[in-house]
Design a protein around this motif. Structure first.
Motif, PDB file in Angstrom:
ATOM      1  N   PHE A 215       0.825  -1.221   0.000  1.00 32.61           N
ATOM      2  CA  PHE A 215       0.000   0.000   0.000  1.00 32.61           C
ATOM      3  C   PHE A 215       0.860   1.271   0.000  1.00 32.61           C
ATOM      4  CE2 PHE A 215      -2.112   3.527   2.102  1.00 32.61           C
ATOM      5  CZ  PHE A 215      -3.196   3.692   1.256  1.00 32.61           C
ATOM      6  N   ASP A 216       1.869   1.318   0.862  1.00 32.28           N
ATOM      7  CA  ASP A 216       2.676   2.537   0.983  1.00 32.28           C
ATOM      8  C   ASP A 216       3.402   2.902  -0.304  1.00 32.28           C
ATOM      9  OD1 ASP A 216       1.936   2.896   3.582  1.00 32.28           O
ATOM     10  OD2 ASP A 216       3.762   2.022   4.441  1.00 32.28           O
ATOM     11  N   PHE A 217       3.598   1.920  -1.172  1.00 30.78           N
ATOM     12  CA  PHE A 217       4.328   2.175  -2.417  1.00 30.78           C
ATOM     13  C   PHE A 217       3.408   2.556  -3.574  1.00 30.78           C
ATOM     14  CE2 PHE A 217       7.083  -0.810  -0.116  1.00 30.78           C
ATOM     15  CZ  PHE A 217       8.228  -0.054  -0.070  1.00 30.78           C
ATOM     16  N   THR A 218       2.117   2.458  -3.328  1.00 32.83           N
ATOM     17  CA  THR A 218       1.174   2.677  -4.427  1.00 32.83           C
ATOM     18  C   THR A 218       1.351   4.055  -5.042  1.00 32.83           C
ATOM     19  OG1 THR A 218      -0.336   1.147  -3.394  1.00 32.83           O
ATOM     20  CG2 THR A 218      -1.285   2.617  -5.028  1.00 32.83           C
ATOM     21  N   ALA A 219       1.637   5.050  -4.196  1.00 35.06           N
ATOM     22  CA  ALA A 219       1.768   6.424  -4.696  1.00 35.06           C
ATOM     23  C   ALA A 219       2.767   6.510  -5.847  1.00 35.06           C
ATOM     24  CB  ALA A 219       2.178   7.359  -3.562  1.00 35.06           C
ATOM     25  N   ILE A 220       3.879   5.778  -5.735  1.00 40.39           N
ATOM     26  CA  ILE A 220       4.912   5.923  -6.774  1.00 40.39           C
ATOM     27  C   ILE A 220       4.404   5.361  -8.105  1.00 40.39           C
ATOM     28  CG2 ILE A 220       6.314   3.787  -6.563  1.00 40.39           C
ATOM     29  CD1 ILE A 220       7.673   7.346  -6.689  1.00 40.39           C
ATOM     30  N   GLN A 221       3.609   4.300  -8.028  1.00 41.31           N
ATOM     31  CA  GLN A 221       3.083   3.740  -9.275  1.00 41.31           C
ATOM     32  C   GLN A 221       2.047   4.678  -9.887  1.00 41.31           C
ATOM     33  OE1 GLN A 221       2.282  -0.444  -8.009  1.00 41.31           O
ATOM     34  NE2 GLN A 221       4.124  -0.866  -9.189  1.00 41.31           N
ATOM     35  N   VAL A 222       1.270   5.306  -9.024  1.00 44.17           N
ATOM     36  CA  VAL A 222       0.268   6.256  -9.516  1.00 44.17           C
ATOM     37  C   VAL A 222       0.969   7.484 -10.122  1.00 44.17           C
ATOM     38  CG1 VAL A 222      -1.645   7.758  -8.780  1.00 44.17           C
ATOM     39  CG2 VAL A 222      -1.465   5.420  -7.893  1.00 44.17           C
ATOM     40  N   ILE A 223       2.051   7.917  -9.499  1.00 35.41           N
ATOM     41  CA  ILE A 223       2.820   9.046 -10.035  1.00 35.41           C
ATOM     42  C   ILE A 223       3.379   8.683 -11.420  1.00 35.41           C
ATOM     43  CG2 ILE A 223       5.000  10.351  -9.749  1.00 35.41           C
ATOM     44  CD1 ILE A 223       4.430  10.249  -6.674  1.00 35.41           C
ATOM     45  N   LEU A 224       3.963   7.488 -11.532  1.00 35.68           N
ATOM     46  CA  LEU A 224       4.534   7.060 -12.821  1.00 35.68           C
ATOM     47  C   LEU A 224       3.460   6.984 -13.900  1.00 35.68           C
ATOM     48  CD1 LEU A 224       6.975   4.283 -11.525  1.00 35.68           C
ATOM     49  CD2 LEU A 224       7.642   6.457 -12.612  1.00 35.68           C
ATOM     50  N   LEU A 225       2.305   6.416 -13.551  1.00 38.75           N
ATOM     51  CA  LEU A 225       1.218   6.305 -14.532  1.00 38.75           C
ATOM     52  C   LEU A 225       0.760   7.678 -14.972  1.00 38.75           C
ATOM     53  CD1 LEU A 225      -0.762   3.345 -12.898  1.00 38.75           C
ATOM     54  CD2 LEU A 225       0.467   3.297 -15.087  1.00 38.75           C
ATOM     55  N   SER A 226       0.678   8.595 -14.021  1.00 37.49           N
ATOM     56  CA  SER A 226       0.223   9.943 -14.345  1.00 37.49           C
ATOM     57  C   SER A 226       1.237  10.648 -15.256  1.00 37.49           C
ATOM     58  CB  SER A 226       0.020  10.711 -13.040  1.00 37.49           C
ATOM     59  OG  SER A 226      -0.232  12.051 -13.317  1.00 37.49           O
ATOM     60  N   LEU A 227       2.517  10.505 -14.942  1.00 42.27           N
ATOM     61  CA  LEU A 227       3.561  11.130 -15.775  1.00 42.27           C
ATOM     62  C   LEU A 227       3.510  10.618 -17.203  1.00 42.27           C
ATOM     63  CD1 LEU A 227       6.523  10.895 -13.238  1.00 42.27           C
ATOM     64  CD2 LEU A 227       5.564  13.029 -14.145  1.00 42.27           C
ATOM     65  N   LEU A 228       3.130   9.351 -17.356  1.00 42.37           N
ATOM     66  CA  LEU A 228       3.121   8.736 -18.686  1.00 42.37           C
ATOM     67  C   LEU A 228       1.723   8.771 -19.322  1.00 42.37           C
ATOM     68  CD1 LEU A 228       5.455   5.757 -17.739  1.00 42.37           C
ATOM     69  CD2 LEU A 228       6.030   7.649 -19.280  1.00 42.37           C
ATOM     70  N   ASP A 229       0.828   9.538 -18.711  1.00 43.17           N
ATOM     71  CA  ASP A 229      -0.545   9.699 -19.228  1.00 43.17           C
ATOM     72  C   ASP A 229      -1.263   8.360 -19.379  1.00 43.17           C
ATOM     73  OD1 ASP A 229      -0.285  12.531 -19.552  1.00 43.17           O
ATOM     74  OD2 ASP A 229       0.983  12.116 -21.277  1.00 43.17           O
ATOM     75  N   LEU A 230      -1.058   7.474 -18.430  1.00 44.49           N
ATOM     76  CA  LEU A 230      -1.720   6.164 -18.465  1.00 44.49           C
ATOM     77  C   LEU A 230      -2.794   6.114 -17.382  1.00 44.49           C
ATOM     78  CD1 LEU A 230       1.486   3.992 -18.952  1.00 44.49           C
ATOM     79  CD2 LEU A 230      -0.330   4.376 -20.637  1.00 44.49           C
ATOM     80  N   PRO A 231      -3.816   5.261 -17.586  1.00 44.95           N
ATOM     81  CA  PRO A 231      -4.902   5.217 -16.602  1.00 44.95           C
ATOM     82  C   PRO A 231      -4.463   4.564 -15.288  1.00 44.95           C
ATOM     83  CG  PRO A 231      -5.213   3.551 -18.305  1.00 44.95           C
ATOM     84  CD  PRO A 231      -4.029   4.370 -18.725  1.00 44.95           C
ATOM     85  N   THR A 232      -5.052   5.013 -14.212  1.00 44.84           N
ATOM     86  CA  THR A 232      -4.758   4.454 -12.890  1.00 44.84           C
ATOM     87  C   THR A 232      -5.845   3.457 -12.522  1.00 44.84           C
ATOM     88  OG1 THR A 232      -3.820   6.573 -12.254  1.00 44.84           O
ATOM     89  CG2 THR A 232      -4.371   5.074 -10.468  1.00 44.84           C
ATOM     90  N   PRO A 233      -5.452   2.232 -12.153  1.00 46.41           N
ATOM     91  CA  PRO A 233      -6.486   1.275 -11.729  1.00 46.41           C
ATOM     92  C   PRO A 233      -7.014   1.626 -10.333  1.00 46.41           C
ATOM     93  CG  PRO A 233      -4.286   0.333 -11.465  1.00 46.41           C
ATOM     94  CD  PRO A 233      -4.103   1.684 -12.098  1.00 46.41           C
ATOM     95  N   ILE A 234      -8.054   0.933  -9.931  1.00 46.57           N
ATOM     96  CA  ILE A 234      -8.491   0.981  -8.531  1.00 46.57           C
ATOM     97  C   ILE A 234      -7.613  -0.025  -7.782  1.00 46.57           C
ATOM     98  CG2 ILE A 234     -10.420   0.343  -7.012  1.00 46.57           C
ATOM     99  CD1 ILE A 234     -12.284   1.364  -9.276  1.00 46.57           C
ATOM    100  N   TYR A 235      -7.227   0.309  -6.569  1.00 50.21           N
ATOM    101  CA  TYR A 235      -6.364  -0.596  -5.799  1.00 50.21           C
ATOM    102  C   TYR A 235      -7.153  -1.230  -4.657  1.00 50.21           C
ATOM    103  CZ  TYR A 235      -2.487   1.403  -8.378  1.00 50.21           C
ATOM    104  OH  TYR A 235      -1.647   1.785  -9.391  1.00 50.21           O
ATOM    105  N   HIS A 236      -6.851  -2.493  -4.418  1.00 48.35           N
ATOM    106  CA  HIS A 236      -7.467  -3.205  -3.298  1.00 48.35           C
ATOM    107  C   HIS A 236      -6.358  -3.946  -2.559  1.00 48.35           C
ATOM    108  CE1 HIS A 236     -10.954  -5.169  -1.294  1.00 48.35           C
ATOM    109  NE2 HIS A 236     -10.037  -6.091  -1.066  1.00 48.35           N
TER     110      HIS A 236
END
Ligand code: GLU
Length: 281
Positions: A215-236
């Motif tokens: 969970f704590d690392f999710t932010a970095i993946q969301v940041i990377l996806l946003s930088l690359l204009d890719l969609p962010t999934p929902i996380y569970h």
């Protein structure tokens, strides 16, 4: 709904993996959606085809079926080149030659509440033109956060422990994540954070179902996806399965591997019961 199970084939699956796979599978099937299987095998030394085969055997034994072929990251390493180059062009990467010993020495004291090392930015000022063969590439987190500052980047979490909307918190990202490696030292091969986020996007994953330890690392993946204009999934992020002493299970904890249970005569239903699932998955 499209979920995925994304094990690293570096050892046997244990009860914790079974919980994750069963939960993701059940969520997808209940919604009439798809469940995908992805081998996160970019660690070419530790990943073994034998482990990948055993993972498939274990999942089938549990009654889990996946849609389409098994996706292997190692088989598609060049798919990560263009996104890495794009991040480089955006000025977000720097080369890093630090060994684990360099990093340890620079970290003055263990950081409270942080269970992993946050890179002490020793190579941060090095330009990409200074890149030597064998250097890793790290994300320049400050610059990345600056770039997304106006975008209201956030993600939705549905796991019980952190359910809700989460805006990217730069303080948390610095304290708990830092300048992560995106391309690995020596091998010049994409590293977990980037490969996994890119494949979630490429495979059209709508719900990432995985253990709470990530969970704590999710932010970095969301940041990377946003930088690359890719969609962010929902996380569970789901609870972790622990041993009787409260310790989370590890790959080396062979006693709780599915193959050990199977060899001892356990049935899939025994596993469902141990994990608190109904028998019908
Ligand atoms: N490959 C990672 C692991 O086995 C899981 C990554 C993920 O689910 O995002 O721990």
């Amino acid at each position: 709904m499209i979920t995925r199970f994304a094990p690293s084939p570096t050892g046997p699956l244990h009860l914790g993996h079974a919980y994750s796979a069963l939960l993701g599978h059940r969520m997808a099937r209940a919604a009439g959606g798809q469940f995908l299987l992805r081998m996160e095998d970019t660690d070419l030394e530790r990943s073994k085809p034998e482990w990948a085969d055993l993972i498939c055997t274990d999942l089938r034994w549990l009654g889990i079926t996946w849609d389409g072929p098994v996706h292997s990251q190692a088989a598609q390493l060049d798919s990560y080149d263009a996104p890495l180059q794009r991040l480089e062009k955006m000025g977000l990467l720097y080369p890093c030659s630090c060994s684990r010993a360099d990093i340890r020495a620079a970290l003055s004291a263990p950081q409270e509440g942080v269970t992993h090392e946050v890179y002490p930015q020793l190579c941060k000022s090095r330009p990409m033109s200074d890149r030597k063969p064998g250097d890793a590439l790290r994300l320049h987190l400050d610059k990345a956060l600056d770039l997304i500052a106006g975008r209201e980047v956030h993600f939705v979490e549905t796991g019980a422990a952190h359910a809700g909307h989460h805006a990217i918190d730069p303080g948390q990202a610095h304290r708990e994540i830092g300048d992560v490696v995106l391309s690995r030292k020596g091998e010049n091969i994409v590293a977990y954070f980037l490969a996994s986020a890119l494949d979630d996007a490429a495979q059209g994953i709508t719900h990432v179902v995985r253990g709470e330890d990530l969970f704590d690392f999710t932010a970095i993946q969301v940041i990377l996806l946003s930088l690359l204009d890719l969609p962010t999934p929902i996380y569970h992020h789901h609870k972790l399965i622990r041993d009787e002493n409260g310790k989370r299970l590890a790959k080396r904890d062979d006693a709780r591997s599915l193959q050990t249970y199977r060899a001892a005569g356990a049935s899939p239903n025994d596993i469902f019961n141990m994990l608190g699932f109904n028998q019908t998955v």
